[in-house]
Design a protein around this motif. Structure first.
Motif, PDB file in Angstrom:
ATOM      1  N   GLY A  11       0.825  -1.248   0.058  1.00 42.81           N
ATOM      2  CA  GLY A  11       0.075  -0.026  -0.096  1.00 42.81           C
ATOM      3  C   GLY A  11       1.075   1.220  -0.021  1.00 42.81           C
ATOM      4  O   GLY A  11       1.508   1.417   1.038  1.00 42.81           O
ATOM      5  N   LEU A  12       0.769   1.926  -1.145  1.00 45.36           N
ATOM      6  CA  LEU A  12       1.848   3.184  -1.346  1.00 45.36           C
ATOM      7  C   LEU A  12       1.286   4.439  -1.369  1.00 45.36           C
ATOM      8  O   LEU A  12       1.435   5.216  -2.333  1.00 45.36           O
ATOM      9  CB  LEU A  12       2.529   2.774  -2.456  1.00 45.36           C
ATOM     10  CG  LEU A  12       3.643   1.604  -2.208  1.00 45.36           C
ATOM     11  CD1 LEU A  12       4.116   1.007  -3.534  1.00 45.36           C
ATOM     12  CD2 LEU A  12       4.720   1.692  -1.272  1.00 45.36           C
ATOM     13  N   GLY A  13       0.256   4.711  -0.628  1.00 47.69           N
ATOM     14  CA  GLY A  13      -0.658   5.873  -0.412  1.00 47.69           C
ATOM     15  C   GLY A  13       0.241   7.016   0.142  1.00 47.69           C
ATOM     16  O   GLY A  13       1.455   6.854   0.251  1.00 47.69           O
ATOM     17  N   LEU A  14      -0.618   7.807   0.715  1.00 51.88           N
ATOM     18  CA  LEU A  14       0.336   9.193   1.658  1.00 51.88           C
ATOM     19  C   LEU A  14       1.315   8.463   2.628  1.00 51.88           C
ATOM     20  O   LEU A  14       2.364   8.696   2.814  1.00 51.88           O
ATOM     21  CB  LEU A  14      -0.837  10.009   2.424  1.00 51.88           C
ATOM     22  CG  LEU A  14      -0.164  10.744   3.580  1.00 51.88           C
ATOM     23  CD1 LEU A  14       0.570  11.977   2.980  1.00 51.88           C
ATOM     24  CD2 LEU A  14      -1.177  11.469   4.506  1.00 51.88           C
ATOM     25  N   ILE A  15       0.712   7.398   3.517  1.00 52.69           N
ATOM     26  CA  ILE A  15       1.385   6.681   4.740  1.00 52.69           C
ATOM     27  C   ILE A  15       2.580   5.853   4.125  1.00 52.69           C
ATOM     28  O   ILE A  15       3.479   5.963   4.616  1.00 52.69           O
ATOM     29  CB  ILE A  15       0.691   5.880   5.785  1.00 52.69           C
ATOM     30  CG1 ILE A  15      -0.589   7.127   6.248  1.00 52.69           C
ATOM     31  CG2 ILE A  15       1.383   5.528   6.732  1.00 52.69           C
ATOM     32  CD1 ILE A  15       0.106   8.186   6.949  1.00 52.69           C
ATOM     33  N   GLY A  16       2.168   4.775   3.209  1.00 49.37           N
ATOM     34  CA  GLY A  16       3.052   3.856   2.735  1.00 49.37           C
ATOM     35  C   GLY A  16       4.187   4.615   2.046  1.00 49.37           C
ATOM     36  O   GLY A  16       5.611   4.183   2.058  1.00 49.37           O
ATOM     37  N   SER A  17       4.007   5.510   1.259  1.00 48.93           N
ATOM     38  CA  SER A  17       4.853   6.383   0.622  1.00 48.93           C
ATOM     39  C   SER A  17       5.734   7.210   1.355  1.00 48.93           C
ATOM     40  O   SER A  17       7.094   7.145   1.215  1.00 48.93           O
ATOM     41  CB  SER A  17       4.546   7.066  -0.730  1.00 48.93           C
ATOM     42  OG  SER A  17       4.016   8.229  -0.388  1.00 48.93           O
ATOM     43  N   SER A  18       5.152   7.526   2.478  1.00 46.66           N
ATOM     44  CA  SER A  18       5.829   8.520   3.346  1.00 46.66           C
ATOM     45  C   SER A  18       6.896   7.615   4.096  1.00 46.66           C
ATOM     46  O   SER A  18       8.095   7.930   4.374  1.00 46.66           O
ATOM     47  CB  SER A  18       5.090   9.197   4.331  1.00 46.66           C
ATOM     48  OG  SER A  18       4.384  10.441   3.696  1.00 46.66           O
ATOM     49  N   CYS A  71      -0.116  -1.200   4.626  1.00 47.93           N
ATOM     50  CA  CYS A  71      -0.563   0.396   4.586  1.00 47.93           C
ATOM     51  C   CYS A  71      -1.662   0.499   3.756  1.00 47.93           C
ATOM     52  O   CYS A  71      -1.769   1.652   2.993  1.00 47.93           O
ATOM     53  CB  CYS A  71       0.635   1.118   4.286  1.00 47.93           C
ATOM     54  SG  CYS A  71       2.313   1.051   5.068  1.00 47.93           S
ATOM     55  N   VAL A  72      -2.870  -0.286   4.087  1.00 47.64           N
ATOM     56  CA  VAL A  72      -4.131  -0.105   3.175  1.00 47.64           C
ATOM     57  C   VAL A  72      -5.150   0.324   4.090  1.00 47.64           C
ATOM     58  O   VAL A  72      -5.000   0.363   5.370  1.00 47.64           O
ATOM     59  CB  VAL A  72      -4.254  -1.505   2.532  1.00 47.64           C
ATOM     60  CG1 VAL A  72      -3.203  -1.459   1.644  1.00 47.64           C
ATOM     61  CG2 VAL A  72      -4.478  -2.516   3.465  1.00 47.64           C
ATOM     62  N   VAL A 123       0.506   8.011  14.605  1.00 43.59           N
ATOM     63  CA  VAL A 123      -0.630   9.252  14.487  1.00 43.59           C
ATOM     64  C   VAL A 123      -0.068  10.375  14.034  1.00 43.59           C
ATOM     65  O   VAL A 123       0.524  11.312  14.201  1.00 43.59           O
ATOM     66  CB  VAL A 123      -1.160   9.397  15.964  1.00 43.59           C
ATOM     67  CG1 VAL A 123      -2.149  10.574  15.935  1.00 43.59           C
ATOM     68  CG2 VAL A 123      -1.312   8.241  16.719  1.00 43.59           C
ATOM     69  N   ALA A 124      -0.158  10.200  12.546  1.00 49.13           N
ATOM     70  CA  ALA A 124       0.306  11.423  11.676  1.00 49.13           C
ATOM     71  C   ALA A 124      -0.261  11.423  10.326  1.00 49.13           C
ATOM     72  O   ALA A 124      -0.766  10.279  10.143  1.00 49.13           O
ATOM     73  CB  ALA A 124       1.925  11.176  11.667  1.00 49.13           C
ATOM     74  N   GLY A 125      -0.340  12.453   9.787  1.00 50.39           N
ATOM     75  CA  GLY A 125      -0.956  12.482   8.183  1.00 50.39           C
ATOM     76  C   GLY A 125      -1.276  13.944   7.720  1.00 50.39           C
ATOM     77  O   GLY A 125      -0.990  14.903   8.654  1.00 50.39           O
ATOM     78  N   THR A 126      -1.702  13.859   6.636  1.00 44.31           N
ATOM     79  CA  THR A 126      -2.245  15.257   6.222  1.00 44.31           C
ATOM     80  C   THR A 126      -3.442  14.811   5.402  1.00 44.31           C
ATOM     81  O   THR A 126      -4.044  13.558   5.361  1.00 44.31           O
ATOM     82  CB  THR A 126      -1.384  15.867   5.104  1.00 44.31           C
ATOM     83  OG1 THR A 126      -1.353  15.352   3.928  1.00 44.31           O
ATOM     84  CG2 THR A 126       0.239  15.785   5.403  1.00 44.31           C
ATOM     85  N   GLU A 127      -4.108  15.799   4.801  1.00 45.43           N
ATOM     86  CA  GLU A 127      -5.339  15.864   4.166  1.00 45.43           C
ATOM     87  C   GLU A 127      -5.112  15.251   2.569  1.00 45.43           C
ATOM     88  O   GLU A 127      -6.178  14.789   2.105  1.00 45.43           O
ATOM     89  CB  GLU A 127      -6.352  16.928   4.362  1.00 45.43           C
ATOM     90  CG  GLU A 127      -5.781  18.078   3.360  1.00 45.43           C
ATOM     91  CD  GLU A 127      -4.515  18.959   3.863  1.00 45.43           C
ATOM     92  OE1 GLU A 127      -3.887  18.372   4.987  1.00 45.43           O
ATOM     93  OE2 GLU A 127      -4.380  20.202   3.561  1.00 45.43           O
ATOM     94  N   ARG A 128      -4.055  14.950   2.298  1.00 52.38           N
ATOM     95  CA  ARG A 128      -3.730  14.626   0.952  1.00 52.38           C
ATOM     96  C   ARG A 128      -3.317  13.234   0.833  1.00 52.38           C
ATOM     97  O   ARG A 128      -3.442  12.423   1.926  1.00 52.38           O
ATOM     98  CB  ARG A 128      -2.402  15.161   0.452  1.00 52.38           C
ATOM     99  CG  ARG A 128      -2.223  16.789   0.606  1.00 52.38           C
ATOM    100  CD  ARG A 128      -2.948  17.240  -0.633  1.00 52.38           C
ATOM    101  NE  ARG A 128      -2.968  18.913  -0.387  1.00 52.38           N
ATOM    102  CZ  ARG A 128      -2.183  19.772  -0.821  1.00 52.38           C
ATOM    103  NH1 ARG A 128      -1.277  19.275  -1.647  1.00 52.38           N
ATOM    104  NH2 ARG A 128      -2.214  21.045  -0.940  1.00 52.38           N
ATOM    105  N   SER A 129      -3.712  12.445  -0.309  1.00 53.94           N
ATOM    106  CA  SER A 129      -3.709  11.119  -0.576  1.00 53.94           C
ATOM    107  C   SER A 129      -2.816  10.853  -1.583  1.00 53.94           C
ATOM    108  O   SER A 129      -2.351  11.695  -2.450  1.00 53.94           O
ATOM    109  CB  SER A 129      -4.956  10.706  -1.019  1.00 53.94           C
ATOM    110  OG  SER A 129      -6.033  11.027   0.189  1.00 53.94           O
ATOM    111  N   GLY A 130      -2.401   9.632  -1.725  1.00 56.57           N
ATOM    112  CA  GLY A 130      -1.507   8.988  -2.704  1.00 56.57           C
ATOM    113  C   GLY A 130      -0.219   9.094  -2.677  1.00 56.57           C
ATOM    114  O   GLY A 130       0.473   9.820  -1.648  1.00 56.57           O
TER     115      GLY A 130
END
Lengths: 302, 302
Positions: A11-18, A71-72, A123-130
């Motif tokens: 899973g390589l979205g926001l979290i996986g790619s980060s 990371c899905v 516990v981290a993230g932003t509103e963006r995806s991908g």
């Protein structure tokens, strides 16, 4: 001494790619293999060069991994775990980054019996995806919560903890059920409320959508940020953490009804008392480094 | 050609002090006289040199003004207007920056019969309070809403409009009642909800306050910003704009109840549909320059 040498990120979205970027920076000698079910995401990650290898199937990504991180969206964890079961090396540690933990942990245990499973939630993230939205410093200074089962292998837990610390995160361990209660109030309910008020605002007849947008700097725009978060991820969170979310929502509704009553009966003292109390929480969050101390989140006013 | 040459600013908190700074930059030849009921605030403004003169009484501040702007909590407007009535020059234009308009306009008209009154609301601010929190660019690119009565002097309205444009604001004119409805959804309800959920979170027994703070980056911290806003100002807003706030709160509660039901009945499609719709509003707000386009409001992640 790296905690892991061959890391598979599924899973390589926001979290996986980060995560891929952060591992690349913090553990340059670790080998990163990635997979995503979306061919377009795989192409993007190949183009960006975030992984040493990107495989077309999840099984191919894990065959020689000593750490596999799912990371899905939480609703997709069970199927993904089942899809890698046959290819997973015996000694691999399996983790995930799901925002709800009790249900995910149960699904992983069911699909991968006898394996070393250490569920995690940064516990981290932003509103963006991908994959293009990710960045290496996303986890720095943020908390990562581990929710291993009571009988989990302590060595596996220690390796996952060392892994997250190496990425700059603080690490805490707690029971999965308690995690789900804590995050219901610090993350899930805030998202539900933000989605809800943005929906309310866009459905009004007496106030146009154009007015809502123009005058959003009065406070509304703050809510639109988290209401722009990934719809699939959040649908799954609310279904997976239903009981805790409904419990917190009930308490919130009671408190909001009390405020409604205070307004209706002109009870200014009750309003003032609450509005004074809430300032202290903000101060503590800033003091503990969990938010920007600049006013207005440091938004530009130029 | 300045719209005004001698401007009195009554109330020198975040908005009043920002106004003094902005006027100082945009209209350096205009004379600014300030007053605040708090002697400590007056001393701070004198020390910062934000006004040409700071007076100990509101009446002394307005004696030779051609523009008087009331920058106090909306509940304090009526008394302040009464306090300046005897000293106000005949030709002075009176304005204010209150967040609710119908009640304030009525109070100003009652206290200052026959005067040129042009109520205004710059939709801008931060969670900070006091004269040291102000800054000159606060109004730049933000909307300022004028709500003159139908029989208001068009020349006075034009001068107030020119004044705000000179500070970098966009200006819109609308009826006071409509303003109060629009701001109830774009500003007042968001603040009420933020105050409420921060209160809910700090009252839980099963989740400690320390946990709420540590894991606030999951979304909760966003709400704490506006829940750190000035308690007096916001108490007054809710009491002054009671009807519109209660109406919007009712709609919000209905929508939230529908979401609650969707979660309880595992209706993932209903959740997904809403969560997809709300992204569009965020995009429009950014396209129209009403929020930072950087993810996470541009918060630092270093």
């Amino acid at each position: 001494m790296l905690p892991f040498a061959r890391i598979a990120i599924l899973g390589l979205g926001l979290i996986g790619s980060s995560l891929a970027r952060a591992v690349g920076e913090a553990m340059p000698t670790a080998r990163i293999t990635g997979h995503d079910s979306d061919p377009a995401v795989r192409d993007t990650v190949r183009r960006l060069g975030l992984c040493d290898d990107v495989t077309d199937t999840p099984g191919a990504a894990v065959t020689d991994a000593d750490c596999v991180i799912l990371c899905v969206p939480v609703g997709a964890m069970a199927d993904l775990a089942a899809a890698i079961a046959d290819d997973l090396p015996d000694n691999a540690v399996v983790s995930d980054v799901g925002s709800s933990k009790a249900g995910v942990a149960a699904a992983l245990r069911a699909a991968l019996p006898g394996r070393a499973i250490v569920p995690a939630h940064p516990v981290a993230g932003t509103e963006r995806s991908g994959p293009e939205a990710g960045f290496a410093s996303l986890f720095r200074g943020r908390w990562c919560i581990l929710t291993p089962a009571e009988d989990a292998d302590p060595a596996a837990v220690a390796r996952v903890e060392a892994f997250w610390r190496a990425l700059g995160a603080e690490v805490e361990t707690m029971a999965a059920d308690h995690h789900d209660l804590v995050l219901a109030i610090t993350s899930h309910l805030p998202h539900l409320i933000a989605y809800s008020i943005v929906g309310t605002a866009s459905d009004l007849e007496a106030v146009t959508r154009s007015e809502v947008i123009k005058y959003s700097a009065g406070g509304f725009r703050d809510f639109t940020r988290i209401a722009a978060s990934d719809p699939t991820m959040w649908r799954d969170v609310f279904l997976a953490n239903k009981d805790a979310v409904l419990e917190m929502l009930q308490r919130f509704t009671e408190d909001l009804t009390a405020l409604q009553r205070a307004i209706r009966w002109d009870d200014g003292d009750a309003l003032f008392d609450l509005f004074t109390r809430t300032r202290a929480i903000r101060r503590s969050i800033i003091e503990q480094g969990q938010d920007d101390e600049r006013p207005d989140f440091g938004r530009s006013h130029a």
